[in-house]
Motif scaffolding. Structure first.
Motif, short mmCIF file in Angstrom:
data_model
loop_
_atom_site.label_atom_id
_atom_site.label_comp_id
_atom_site.label_asym_id
_atom_site.label_seq_id
_atom_site.Cartn_x
_atom_site.Cartn_y
_atom_site.Cartn_z
N LEU A 158 0.83 -1.21 0.00
CA LEU A 158 0.00 0.00 0.00
C LEU A 158 0.86 1.26 0.00
CD1 LEU A 158 -2.73 -1.06 2.58
CD2 LEU A 158 -3.07 -0.74 0.13
N ALA A 159 1.99 1.18 0.67
CA ALA A 159 2.86 2.34 0.79
C ALA A 159 3.53 2.72 -0.52
CB ALA A 159 3.93 2.08 1.86
N GLU A 160 3.48 1.86 -1.52
CA GLU A 160 4.09 2.15 -2.81
C GLU A 160 3.39 3.31 -3.52
OE1 GLU A 160 6.82 0.88 -4.41
OE2 GLU A 160 7.24 0.03 -2.44
N ASN A 161 2.18 3.62 -3.08
CA ASN A 161 1.45 4.74 -3.66
C ASN A 161 0.71 5.46 -2.53
OD1 ASN A 161 -0.67 6.34 -4.95
ND2 ASN A 161 -0.08 5.29 -6.85
N TRP A 162 0.99 6.74 -2.36
CA TRP A 162 0.38 7.47 -1.25
C TRP A 162 -1.15 7.47 -1.32
CZ3 TRP A 162 1.29 8.88 3.43
CH2 TRP A 162 0.41 9.78 4.06
N ASP A 163 -1.71 7.50 -2.53
CA ASP A 163 -3.16 7.49 -2.68
C ASP A 163 -3.76 6.23 -2.06
OD1 ASP A 163 -3.09 9.89 -3.97
OD2 ASP A 163 -3.17 9.03 -6.00
N ASP A 164 -3.05 5.10 -2.18
CA ASP A 164 -3.54 3.85 -1.60
C ASP A 164 -3.35 3.84 -0.08
OD1 ASP A 164 -4.18 2.93 -4.13
OD2 ASP A 164 -2.23 1.97 -4.42
N PHE A 165 -2.23 4.36 0.38
CA PHE A 165 -1.92 4.30 1.82
C PHE A 165 -2.65 5.38 2.61
CE2 PHE A 165 0.64 5.14 5.62
CZ PHE A 165 0.72 3.85 6.15
N GLU A 166 -3.09 6.43 1.94
CA GLU A 166 -3.69 7.57 2.64
C GLU A 166 -4.91 7.16 3.46
OE1 GLU A 166 -4.76 12.23 1.74
OE2 GLU A 166 -4.90 10.76 0.11
N LYS A 167 -5.71 6.21 2.95
CA LYS A 167 -6.89 5.75 3.68
C LYS A 167 -6.48 5.08 4.99
CE LYS A 167 -9.44 4.97 -0.62
NZ LYS A 167 -10.06 3.95 -1.49
N VAL A 168 -5.39 4.29 4.94
CA VAL A 168 -4.89 3.62 6.14
C VAL A 168 -4.38 4.67 7.14
CG1 VAL A 168 -3.13 2.04 7.05
CG2 VAL A 168 -4.31 1.52 4.89
N ALA A 169 -3.62 5.63 6.61
CA ALA A 169 -3.07 6.67 7.48
C ALA A 169 -4.17 7.48 8.15
CB ALA A 169 -2.16 7.59 6.66
N THR A 170 -5.21 7.82 7.40
CA THR A 170 -6.32 8.60 7.95
C THR A 170 -7.04 7.83 9.05
OG1 THR A 170 -6.63 9.72 5.82
CG2 THR A 170 -8.47 9.79 7.37
N ALA A 171 -7.27 6.54 8.81
CA ALA A 171 -7.95 5.71 9.81
C ALA A 171 -7.12 5.58 11.08
CB ALA A 171 -8.25 4.33 9.22
N LEU A 172 -5.80 5.39 10.93
CA LEU A 172 -4.94 5.27 12.10
C LEU A 172 -4.88 6.57 12.89
CD1 LEU A 172 -2.00 3.13 10.64
CD2 LEU A 172 -3.78 2.37 12.23
N GLU A 173 -4.88 7.69 12.20
CA GLU A 173 -4.84 8.98 12.88
C GLU A 173 -6.14 9.25 13.64
OE1 GLU A 173 -2.57 11.00 13.45
OE2 GLU A 173 -1.00 10.84 11.93
N LYS A 174 -7.27 8.96 13.00
CA LYS A 174 -8.56 9.29 13.61
C LYS A 174 -9.04 8.23 14.60
CE LYS A 174 -10.36 12.18 9.86
NZ LYS A 174 -11.46 12.37 8.88
N GLU A 175 -8.91 6.97 14.22
CA GLU A 175 -9.47 5.88 15.04
C GLU A 175 -8.41 5.16 15.86
OE1 GLU A 175 -12.66 5.64 15.07
OE2 GLU A 175 -13.04 6.99 13.36
N GLY A 176 -7.15 5.28 15.45
CA GLY A 176 -6.09 4.56 16.15
C GLY A 176 -5.96 3.12 15.73
#
Length: 711
Positions: A474-492
């Motif tokens: 997923l990290a190979e493309n920020w567009d793909d990883f952004e959803k994971v990053a957003t969820a981890l930031e908001k929901e943990g």
């Protein structure tokens, strides 16, 4: 384009209100609304339908072909001429199973051959033939094991199963029709009707309570067993041990999805590309109806076009850009209720159709239908409402064909996004990726990850590498990883490939990276053809009765797909005529032109009628003049007009007509028109042939004699 009625009452708008209310009910059921809310919405829907029916009657609208279609005569012809017959008829038959007789078998074969040339060969698709028997894990992954279920109850004595909601609906009807309950107040009756309307929305336990409340019993007077979900797939065991569960496939697509990686290799890693398959699907329908429209075994033609999700243009889009289609978009379904006729280029540019590839296949489907002889005025593309589409779908359009049963979905066109390849990749740990190579390196945004191996090891143990690999991908493309990053930031926390990842397990930062290529999971554009439904619709569109004699029925198949291309008749049973008939028949067969020879003593008119009923487009008659100058008459089925030409020319002429290189109008310009009395059935008509005198003609003399030729 659908025309508005001339009356002040806009029935199209009223129909749109019905559609809108139906969408609301589906939404309520999906969201778990209360039974009272659903019942109220259903009551409103019934009121809207009643108003629409009244308005249609008042306006005298008669757009429904079913109102004028002679189904009795049609059904009698279809069975009598063995187009379609019930399977195992002498044993009582089985609902939802049908056999195709000789004419339909040839008709279907020609349809499929045309489909293969129109799509597979013209588009250089990769055709496969996958097995009908599918292991359970494949269909669990695709979601089919959990899909297509209805609640059933079982008679413990006979073992017979019934659809539970239908039993409840029938029980309520019997209760209300019981003379003892005729005195019920309107409020009490409405209470029972509300339960009836909710029959298909009850949970199993609630449905069991209602069945007992209304005294639903087996034929022996016993209680049914508890309600249970019934999967519409045919289940079986693979191998003698009985431990490996399999199903007869409900669709052909899964075989293409699981072979994507090999198909991509076969195609030298080139994208986009399409794979196709023609084959059988199976669905254990509870209440089959409508002949070939809803059956338990059906032929499908499916195409899976794999494309970059960020580039859904089609290289051949310009070839169909100006093709006009009748579209029924979701906004029109919920608003005006009217269809629009629009060029595909405009439909795509305005966003009505999501992308070029989807629009391309919609237009190609329209062209295929026109090629096999479907009535274009009775074709439309209806867009799925948001309540109808799967959560992963981007856009869906059904080609609907109007028949006596109304508008029937026959071809689905769906942009399925990346769902299918992603779920199979996830469950099998098999990469389903394509590669886009750049001519020059480009900068892309990626995520640089740092893992807490200790925490991940404690949480995932031996699967730690699987989880980290999934995150790295997923990290190979920020567009793909952004959803994971957003969820981890908001929901943990978030879920990746079925594993729960917490914020303290991984840290990241956004970065830029120069790459020569990128990997991606392709999106899938899927046209899916129900060949049985198309076949039935074609039979209806081709059927008519002659205006001069309604007892004479005709199937107006075009030469390309007609089961038999030409019939050959001798004017009498003389041996010298039969020898010529056999020679002409041999010429046709040598040119792969299917031929029907009828040497019976029946009147020529009756033999013409026999050929017309099975859709033979041309008929050759060998008469006494043939013995003199080796010419024969060639009759066209729909106009019944005949021309005279040399016996050795007919194979070439008919072959050109079948190939679409010559039309009947071209033949009329080239050969003299003659008139032969077809006679009434049972009459012995005269073999006399005369020139048509009311046509504009000129006299021409050649080695074969003197002829009147169209001027």
């Amino acid at each position: 384009m659908t025309e508005s009625p001339s009356s002040d009452i806009d029935t199209d708008a009223m129909a749109a209100q019905v559609t809108k209310q139906q969408a609301l009910i589906r939404s309520l059921k999906k969201s778990g609304a209360s039974p009272d809310e659903i019942a109220s919405a259903v009551a409103t829907l019934k009121s809207l339908k009643a108003s629409l029916e009244s308005a249609l009657a008042a306006n005298g609208d008669n757009d429904d072909p079913g109102s004028s279609f002679d189904r009795k005569t049609f059904d009698e012809l279809v069975v009598r001429k063995m187009f379609v017959i019930p399977s195992f008829e002498i044993h009582g038959g089985v609902k939802g199973l049908f056999d195709l007789g000789p004419p339909s078998c040839a008709l279907k074969s020609n349809m499929l051959d045309t489909w293969r040339k129109h799509f597979v060969l013209a588009e250089s698709m990769l055709e496969m033939e996958c097995t009908c028997l599918t292991p359970e894990p494949v269909l669990k992954t695709s979601g089919h094991v959990e899909r297509f279920t209805d609640l059933m109850v079982k008679d413990a004595v006979t073992g017979e199963c019934f659809r539970a909601d239908k039993l409840l609906e029938d029980a309520v009807d019997r209760f209300l029709e019981d003379p003892a309950n005729l005195a019920l107040s309107s409020e009490e009756r409405e209470t029972h009707l509300r339960i009836q309307r909710q029959a298909d929305a009850f949970q199993p336990e609630d449905l069991d309570v209602q069945l007992k409340k209304y005294g639903v019993k087996t034929v022996n007077g016993d209680d049914f067993g508890p309600s249970f979900p019934f999967n519409l797939m045919f289940k079986t065991s693979i191998g003698p041990e009985g431990t490996s569960v399999g199903y007869l496939r409900p669709e052909t697509a899964q075989g293409l999805f699981v072979n994507f990686k090999r198909l991509l290799d076969y195609n030298a890693q080139k994208m986009p590309f399409a794979a196709a398959q023609i084959g059988l699907g199976f669905r254990n329908e509870i209440a089959p109806r409508g002949g070939l429209l809803r059956v338990r075994e059906f032929c499908m033609g499916e195409i899976e076009h794999f494309v970059n999700p960020k580039d859904k243009k089609h290289p051949n889009f310009s070839s169909i850009a100006d093709k006009e289609l009748i579209l029924f978009g979701r906004d029109d379904q919920l608003g005006s209720g009217k269809t629009i006729k629009v060029a595909m280029s405009k439909a795509v540019s305005t966003g009505l159709v999501n992308n070029e590839t989807l629009g391309y296949f919609m237009a190609r489907t329209q062209l295929y239908m026109e090629k096999i002889g479907m009535d274009p005025s009775r074709l439309r593309f209806r867009q799925h409402l948001t309540t109808e589409m799967a959560h992963y779908a981007t856009d869906c359009w059904d080609l609907e064909i109007q028949s006596s049963y109304g508008w029937v979905e026959c071809v689905g066109h769906a942009d399925r996004a990346c769902y299918d390849l992603e779920v199979h990749s996830r469950d099998t740990k098999t990469p389903m990726l394509a590669t886009l190579k750049y001519d020059n390196p480009v900068d892309i945004e990626v995520a640089k990850l740092k893992f807490d191996r200790k925490l991940m090891g404690m949480a995932f143990k031996k699967d730690q590498r699987v989880v980290s690999a999934a995150l790295d991908q997923l990290a190979e493309n920020w567009d793909d990883f952004e959803k994971v990053a957003t969820a981890l930031e908001k929901e943990g926390t978030t879920v990746v490939d079925g594993y729960t990842v917490t914020k303290d397990m991984v840290s990241w930062k956004k970065a830029s990276k120069k790459v020569h290529e990128i990997k991606f999971t392709p999106s899938v554009i899927e046209p899916s053809f129900g060949m049985g439904r198309i076949l039935y619709s074609l039979l209806e569109h081709s059927f008519y009765k002659r205006e001069s004699d309604e007892k004479r029925t005709v199937m107006k198949f075009n030469p390309l797909i007609a089961p038999t291309k030409v019939a050959v008749f001798p004017i009498s049973s003389r041996d010298d005529l039969n020898i010529i008939v056999d020679g002409i028949s041999s010429d046709f067969l040598e040119n792969d032109i299917s031929t029907r020879v009828d040497k019976s003593t029946a009147a020529l008119g009756r033999r013409y009628s026999r050929a017309d009923e099975v859709g033979v487009p041309f008929a050759i008659t060998v008469d006494f003049q043939t013995l003199e100058d080796e010419t024969v008459t060639l009759r066209e089925r729909d106009s019944t007009v005949q021309v005279r030409l040399g016996r050795h020319e007919v194979a070439v002429v008919i072959g050109a007509c079948v190939a679409g290189k010559m039309k009947w109008d071209d033949i009329l310009k080239k050969y003299p028109v003659v008139q032969v009395s077809e006679g009434e059935e049972g009459e012995q008509e005269s073999p006399n042939v005369k020139t048509v005198i009311d046509a504009v003609t000129k006299i021409e003399v050649n080695s074969r004699g003197t002829f009147s030729r169209p001027a």
